[in-house]
Design a protein around this motif. Structure first.
Motif, short mmCIF file in Angstrom:
data_model
loop_
_atom_site.label_atom_id
_atom_site.label_comp_id
_atom_site.label_asym_id
_atom_site.label_seq_id
_atom_site.Cartn_x
_atom_site.Cartn_y
_atom_site.Cartn_z
N GLN A 166 3.77 5.44 -5.55
CA GLN A 166 3.94 4.98 -6.92
C GLN A 166 5.34 4.41 -7.16
N PHE A 167 5.80 3.57 -6.22
CA PHE A 167 7.06 2.85 -6.36
C PHE A 167 6.77 1.47 -6.93
N GLN A 168 7.77 0.92 -7.58
CA GLN A 168 7.68 -0.47 -8.00
C GLN A 168 7.87 -1.33 -6.75
N HIS A 169 6.95 -2.23 -6.51
CA HIS A 169 7.00 -3.01 -5.27
C HIS A 169 7.03 -4.51 -5.52
N GLU A 170 7.04 -4.93 -6.74
CA GLU A 170 6.91 -6.36 -7.04
C GLU A 170 8.02 -7.20 -6.42
N TYR A 171 9.27 -6.75 -6.56
CA TYR A 171 10.38 -7.55 -6.03
C TYR A 171 10.36 -7.60 -4.50
N GLY A 172 10.09 -6.46 -3.88
CA GLY A 172 10.04 -6.43 -2.42
C GLY A 172 8.92 -7.28 -1.86
N VAL A 173 7.75 -7.19 -2.47
CA VAL A 173 6.61 -7.98 -2.03
C VAL A 173 6.86 -9.46 -2.24
N ALA A 174 7.43 -9.81 -3.39
CA ALA A 174 7.72 -11.22 -3.67
C ALA A 174 8.73 -11.77 -2.66
N PHE A 183 0.82 -1.22 0.00
CA PHE A 183 0.00 0.00 0.00
C PHE A 183 0.85 1.27 0.00
N VAL A 184 1.94 1.28 0.75
CA VAL A 184 2.83 2.45 0.75
C VAL A 184 3.43 2.64 -0.64
#
Length: 147
Positions: free
Chosen positions: A102-110, A96-97
């Motif tokens: 509007q940051f790319q979060h895919e790698y961090g979330v994965a 959500f942050v």
């Protein structure tokens, strides 16, 4: 610096992406409840042993080391599950942050999801180890002795 607020469509996408972690949180909560229930039964058995047997004998009673070993495994499983829940919560917060900024979060979330599942898996392994000890204890009890 003015931040563009995310659109409803963008937030909807983030919400749909965090449904799996939300289900994981529910599973971990139920699992921790199960672990605490098992731990409570072991603690009750230890207290009953200490109450019915002389204090010197209770320390050397053959059931006490096994019950303590089981309690240690369950405690470890509870800690690992709780860490899994914390990492999963951080994953949802990060999603959500990241959407807000509007940051790319895919790698961090994965990465956080893999870490959370790893801790949950380790917790399951400790539950299996405790269950095996429990069955081992039952198979070595003498007839007429209460579990």
């Amino acid at each position: 610096m003015l931040i563009d607020t995310p659109t409803a469509a963008h937030l909807s996408q983030v919400i749909s992406q965090v449904t799996a972690p939300a289900f994981l949180l529910g599973a971990v909560a139920a699992f921790v409840s199960l672990l605490i229930g098992r731990m409570n039964r072991i603690v009750d058995r230890l207290q009953a042993l200490h109450a019915t047997i002389d204090d010197d004998i209770s320390r050397t009673h053959p059931d006490v080391p096994h019950l303590r070993r089981r309690a240690v495994l369950l405690n470890k499983a509870i800690v690992l599950s709780t860490i899994s829940a914390i990492v999963t919560s951080l994953l949802v917060i990060l999603a959500f942050v990241s959407a807000f900024f509007q940051f790319q979060h895919e790698y961090g979330v994965a990465l956080l999801f893999v870490i959370a599942l790893s801790f949950f898996t380790l917790s399951l392994v400790d539950l299996v180890r405790e269950a095996r000890l429990s069955l081992h204890d039952l198979s070595h009890q003498k007839p007429g002795r209460s579990p």
